[in-house]
Design a protein around this motif. Sequence first.
Motif, PDB file in Angstrom:
ATOM      1  N   GLY A   1      -5.226  -1.722 -10.837  1.00 36.06           N
ATOM      2  CA  GLY A   1      -4.833  -3.092 -10.567  1.00 36.06           C
ATOM      3  C   GLY A   1      -4.720  -3.383  -9.078  1.00 36.06           C
ATOM      4  N   VAL A   2      -4.889  -4.645  -8.728  1.00 43.83           N
ATOM      5  CA  VAL A   2      -4.723  -5.089  -7.343  1.00 43.83           C
ATOM      6  C   VAL A   2      -3.782  -6.285  -7.325  1.00 43.83           C
ATOM      7  CG1 VAL A   2      -6.970  -4.257  -6.574  1.00 43.83           C
ATOM      8  CG2 VAL A   2      -6.774  -6.560  -7.476  1.00 43.83           C
ATOM      9  N   ARG A   3      -3.048  -6.406  -6.245  1.00 45.52           N
ATOM     10  CA  ARG A   3      -2.146  -7.541  -6.092  1.00 45.52           C
ATOM     11  C   ARG A   3      -2.945  -8.790  -5.718  1.00 45.52           C
ATOM     12  NH1 ARG A   3       0.111  -3.284  -3.616  1.00 45.52           N
ATOM     13  NH2 ARG A   3      -0.612  -3.974  -1.570  1.00 45.52           N
ATOM     14  N   MET A   4      -2.413  -9.918  -6.114  1.00 45.71           N
ATOM     15  CA  MET A   4      -3.090 -11.182  -5.827  1.00 45.71           C
ATOM     16  C   MET A   4      -2.770 -11.638  -4.408  1.00 45.71           C
ATOM     17  SD  MET A   4      -5.024 -11.796  -8.349  1.00 45.71           S
ATOM     18  CE  MET A   4      -5.528 -13.454  -7.881  1.00 45.71           C
ATOM     19  N   THR A   5      -3.298 -10.879  -3.447  1.00 47.29           N
ATOM     20  CA  THR A   5      -3.175 -11.283  -2.051  1.00 47.29           C
ATOM     21  C   THR A   5      -4.090 -12.480  -1.795  1.00 47.29           C
ATOM     22  OG1 THR A   5      -4.941  -9.789  -1.346  1.00 47.29           O
ATOM     23  CG2 THR A   5      -2.697  -8.897  -1.407  1.00 47.29           C
ATOM     24  N   LYS A   6      -3.997 -13.023  -0.616  1.00 48.35           N
ATOM     25  CA  LYS A   6      -4.802 -14.211  -0.336  1.00 48.35           C
ATOM     26  C   LYS A   6      -6.300 -13.896  -0.372  1.00 48.35           C
ATOM     27  CE  LYS A   6      -4.568 -13.789   4.723  1.00 48.35           C
ATOM     28  NZ  LYS A   6      -4.217 -14.495   5.985  1.00 48.35           N
ATOM     29  N   HIS A   7      -6.680 -12.665   0.019  1.00 53.40           N
ATOM     30  CA  HIS A   7      -8.096 -12.308  -0.010  1.00 53.40           C
ATOM     31  C   HIS A   7      -8.580 -12.118  -1.443  1.00 53.40           C
ATOM     32  CE1 HIS A   7      -8.072 -11.910   4.328  1.00 53.40           C
ATOM     33  NE2 HIS A   7      -7.029 -11.079   4.258  1.00 53.40           N
ATOM     34  N   VAL A   8      -7.770 -11.464  -2.271  1.00 58.47           N
ATOM     35  CA  VAL A   8      -8.148 -11.284  -3.673  1.00 58.47           C
ATOM     36  C   VAL A   8      -8.179 -12.628  -4.381  1.00 58.47           C
ATOM     37  CG1 VAL A   8      -7.481 -10.219  -5.863  1.00 58.47           C
ATOM     38  CG2 VAL A   8      -7.224  -8.937  -3.725  1.00 58.47           C
ATOM     39  N   ARG A   9      -7.200 -13.474  -4.086  1.00 63.16           N
ATOM     40  CA  ARG A   9      -7.165 -14.795  -4.706  1.00 63.16           C
ATOM     41  C   ARG A   9      -8.384 -15.625  -4.299  1.00 63.16           C
ATOM     42  NH1 ARG A   9      -3.375 -17.285  -7.410  1.00 63.16           N
ATOM     43  NH2 ARG A   9      -1.860 -15.663  -6.868  1.00 63.16           N
TER      44      ARG A   9
ATOM     45  N   SER B   1      -1.134  -2.212 -10.193  1.00 61.26           N
ATOM     46  CA  SER B   1      -1.382  -2.636  -8.817  1.00 61.26           C
ATOM     47  C   SER B   1      -0.517  -1.915  -7.797  1.00 61.26           C
ATOM     48  CB  SER B   1      -1.164  -4.151  -8.700  1.00 61.26           C
ATOM     49  OG  SER B   1       0.165  -4.503  -9.052  1.00 61.26           O
ATOM     50  N   GLY B   2       0.536  -1.237  -8.237  1.00 60.54           N
ATOM     51  CA  GLY B   2       1.356  -0.491  -7.290  1.00 60.54           C
ATOM     52  C   GLY B   2       0.614   0.658  -6.638  1.00 60.54           C
ATOM     53  N   PHE B   3      -0.498   1.095  -7.242  1.00 61.43           N
ATOM     54  CA  PHE B   3      -1.249   2.244  -6.735  1.00 61.43           C
ATOM     55  C   PHE B   3      -2.582   1.830  -6.122  1.00 61.43           C
ATOM     56  CE2 PHE B   3       1.564   3.625 -10.111  1.00 61.43           C
ATOM     57  CZ  PHE B   3       2.216   4.695  -9.519  1.00 61.43           C
ATOM     58  N   TRP B   4      -2.698   0.572  -5.774  1.00 62.51           N
ATOM     59  CA  TRP B   4      -3.904   0.060  -5.137  1.00 62.51           C
ATOM     60  C   TRP B   4      -4.042   0.697  -3.755  1.00 62.51           C
ATOM     61  CZ3 TRP B   4      -4.238  -5.636  -3.045  1.00 62.51           C
ATOM     62  CH2 TRP B   4      -5.475  -5.826  -2.438  1.00 62.51           C
ATOM     63  N   ASN B   5      -5.097   1.487  -3.574  1.00 66.43           N
ATOM     64  CA  ASN B   5      -5.306   2.202  -2.318  1.00 66.43           C
ATOM     65  C   ASN B   5      -6.801   2.478  -2.182  1.00 66.43           C
ATOM     66  OD1 ASN B   5      -5.567   4.366  -0.356  1.00 66.43           O
ATOM     67  ND2 ASN B   5      -3.355   4.614  -0.507  1.00 66.43           N
ATOM     68  N   VAL B   6      -7.423   1.960  -1.138  1.00 67.08           N
ATOM     69  CA  VAL B   6      -8.864   2.115  -0.942  1.00 67.08           C
ATOM     70  C   VAL B   6      -9.239   3.585  -0.774  1.00 67.08           C
ATOM     71  CG1 VAL B   6     -10.815   1.531   0.548  1.00 67.08           C
ATOM     72  CG2 VAL B   6      -9.078  -0.188   0.046  1.00 67.08           C
ATOM     73  N   LYS B   7      -8.377   4.372  -0.138  1.00 70.57           N
ATOM     74  CA  LYS B   7      -8.661   5.798   0.026  1.00 70.57           C
ATOM     75  C   LYS B   7      -8.681   6.518  -1.322  1.00 70.57           C
ATOM     76  CE  LYS B   7      -6.812   6.235   4.729  1.00 70.57           C
ATOM     77  NZ  LYS B   7      -5.826   6.926   5.593  1.00 70.57           N
ATOM     78  N   VAL B   8      -7.818   6.095  -2.232  1.00 70.24           N
ATOM     79  CA  VAL B   8      -7.814   6.678  -3.576  1.00 70.24           C
ATOM     80  C   VAL B   8      -9.112   6.323  -4.295  1.00 70.24           C
ATOM     81  CG1 VAL B   8      -6.684   6.622  -5.832  1.00 70.24           C
ATOM     82  CG2 VAL B   8      -5.308   6.704  -3.753  1.00 70.24           C
ATOM     83  N   PHE B   9      -9.588   5.070  -4.117  1.00 74.19           N
ATOM     84  CA  PHE B   9     -10.879   4.690  -4.701  1.00 74.19           C
ATOM     85  C   PHE B   9     -11.980   5.643  -4.223  1.00 74.19           C
ATOM     86  CE2 PHE B   9      -9.468  -0.046  -4.757  1.00 74.19           C
ATOM     87  CZ  PHE B   9      -8.655   0.224  -5.847  1.00 74.19           C
TER      88      PHE B   9
ATOM     89  N   MET C   1       0.401   9.110  -3.179  1.00 75.39           N
ATOM     90  CA  MET C   1      -0.598   8.937  -4.221  1.00 75.39           C
ATOM     91  C   MET C   1      -1.900   9.660  -3.885  1.00 75.39           C
ATOM     92  SD  MET C   1      -1.527   7.807  -7.108  1.00 75.39           S
ATOM     93  CE  MET C   1      -3.003   7.326  -8.033  1.00 75.39           C
ATOM     94  N   LEU C   2      -2.297   9.684  -2.627  1.00 72.98           N
ATOM     95  CA  LEU C   2      -3.566  10.313  -2.267  1.00 72.98           C
ATOM     96  C   LEU C   2      -3.528  11.818  -2.528  1.00 72.98           C
ATOM     97  CD1 LEU C   2      -6.363   9.741  -1.121  1.00 72.98           C
ATOM     98  CD2 LEU C   2      -5.441  10.201   1.168  1.00 72.98           C
ATOM     99  N   ARG C   3      -2.472  12.467  -2.100  1.00 74.91           N
ATOM    100  CA  ARG C   3      -2.349  13.914  -2.344  1.00 74.91           C
ATOM    101  C   ARG C   3      -2.159  14.177  -3.840  1.00 74.91           C
ATOM    102  NH1 ARG C   3       1.769  18.204   0.646  1.00 74.91           N
ATOM    103  NH2 ARG C   3       1.103  20.037  -0.532  1.00 74.91           N
TER     104      ARG C   3
ATOM    105  N   PHE D   1      -4.391 -11.970 -13.114  1.00 77.98           N
ATOM    106  CA  PHE D   1      -4.165 -10.526 -13.055  1.00 77.98           C
ATOM    107  C   PHE D   1      -5.524  -9.873 -12.816  1.00 77.98           C
ATOM    108  CE2 PHE D   1      -1.261 -12.538 -15.986  1.00 77.98           C
ATOM    109  CZ  PHE D   1      -0.007 -12.122 -15.540  1.00 77.98           C
ATOM    110  N   ALA D   2      -5.618  -9.076 -11.759  1.00 76.52           N
ATOM    111  CA  ALA D   2      -6.920  -8.519 -11.371  1.00 76.52           C
ATOM    112  C   ALA D   2      -6.848  -7.001 -11.239  1.00 76.52           C
ATOM    113  CB  ALA D   2      -7.381  -9.139 -10.055  1.00 76.52           C
ATOM    114  N   PHE D   3      -8.001  -6.366 -11.409  1.00 75.19           N
ATOM    115  CA  PHE D   3      -8.105  -4.931 -11.148  1.00 75.19           C
ATOM    116  C   PHE D   3      -9.510  -4.613 -10.663  1.00 75.19           C
ATOM    117  CE2 PHE D   3      -9.352  -5.389 -15.585  1.00 75.19           C
ATOM    118  CZ  PHE D   3     -10.425  -4.514 -15.741  1.00 75.19           C
ATOM    119  N   ILE D   4      -9.612  -3.531  -9.903  1.00 74.69           N
ATOM    120  CA  ILE D   4     -10.882  -3.068  -9.364  1.00 74.69           C
ATOM    121  C   ILE D   4     -11.336  -1.851 -10.160  1.00 74.69           C
ATOM    122  CG2 ILE D   4     -11.901  -1.870  -7.379  1.00 74.69           C
ATOM    123  CD1 ILE D   4     -10.555  -3.835  -5.568  1.00 74.69           C
ATOM    124  N   THR D   5     -12.622  -1.770 -10.437  1.00 75.25           N
ATOM    125  CA  THR D   5     -13.152  -0.667 -11.231  1.00 75.25           C
ATOM    126  C   THR D   5     -14.560  -0.321 -10.764  1.00 75.25           C
ATOM    127  OG1 THR D   5     -13.652   0.074 -13.484  1.00 75.25           O
ATOM    128  CG2 THR D   5     -14.052  -2.236 -12.988  1.00 75.25           C
ATOM    129  N   ASN D   6     -14.965   0.916 -11.030  1.00 70.66           N
ATOM    130  CA  ASN D   6     -16.349   1.334 -10.783  1.00 70.66           C
ATOM    131  C   ASN D   6     -17.087   1.550 -12.098  1.00 70.66           C
ATOM    132  OD1 ASN D   6     -15.021   3.649 -11.607  1.00 70.66           O
ATOM    133  ND2 ASN D   6     -16.026   4.991 -10.131  1.00 70.66           N
TER     134      ASN D   6
END
Length: 363
Positions: free
Chosen positions: A176-184, A155-163, A129-131, A239-244
């Motif tokens: 999108g981001v997965r509902m991991t314990k930190h996100v939850r 959420s399948g493409f959740w990657n901090v480097k891509v952000f 995904m990064l390339r 259901f969560a997602f990260i955005t700028n």
Amino acid sequence: MVLDADSIDDCEVLRAGRTRRLLGGWIPAPSTLGTFLRAFTFGHVRQLDKLLGEALVRAWRAGAGPGENRLVIDVDSFVGEVCGRLKQGAAYGYTKVLGYHPILATRSDTREVLHIRLRKGSANTQKGMLRFTDELIARVTRAGASGIKLLRADSGFWNVKVFGRLETAGWKYSIGVRMTKHVRASAEQIDEQAWQTIDYPQEGEAQIAETTHGGRRLIVRRTRLVGPQAQLWPDWRHFAFITNRTEDITIVEAEHRDHAVVEQVIADLKDQALAHFPSGEFSANGAWTVLGALAHNLLRWTQQIGLPDSTVRTARTLLRRLLQIAGRLTRHGRQWTLHLPARWPWHGDYITALARIRALPTA
């Protein structure tokens, strides 16, 4: 492929009637075409990928591009099923279906394929995904898109480097981001009074709210059933997602859900050339994938440039109205004449599109 070929044998149509004489040059038999494709290497597939990018540049310069307008890009992947276990690179992935796992980027309003890459069937959703993002940014920039650019993905493409890569390029994103314990945990810290109710089907209800996660804006949507069915699933689903993006939460959340339009492009590709991956060689199928995307784009550009006011969305309808026509060519006085069906409902659209495309300036 533009005429709806989904296998090597279907390319025999190019040798029918006077087609070979009209096209000129060398028109190979399907068996010869298969041999030609099997000779492709990874480098040859990359050359075809460059061709797809150059075609995008020329089409956008001819009037199909967004110019200074906002460009919304959707990234997703899909499983292309294959038959037989001798397909190189085919494997069982998360869907438990034998096949390949391509990744693609599409333009949301016109449904063009901006970038595509064939991957092994066992590939993780965000593999490469990064390339892929770097190449997509460079391709869109070369094609002349100078307005605001928004990339949406699940959420399948959740990657901090891509952000970080998108932020460096000045792009907007909602991924999108997965509902991991930190996100939850971040979602659970939202005050109950901060949740806003949004429109939802009568069988359920939905609310949205926002917080931060890792220093970035996190928007959460929660849904649950109401009525008798609520006894089976009484709890909220999140259901969560990260955005700028900085716009109002209701606008950002609604536009993020519109990412689902990419599924219609995938359905069109599977209904066209990518219904099958015809070769046993991975590189040959990689070339077939890029050519299938190019054929899909040619159909979309025909609509954008030739019939810009058309509201047709599905590729199957465009094929039926503009290309799959029972016509014939005759020659008299050294001039070709195309005879089209009588009382044909889309005769006007066909002539209009043809006239506009012919009026394009040459390179």
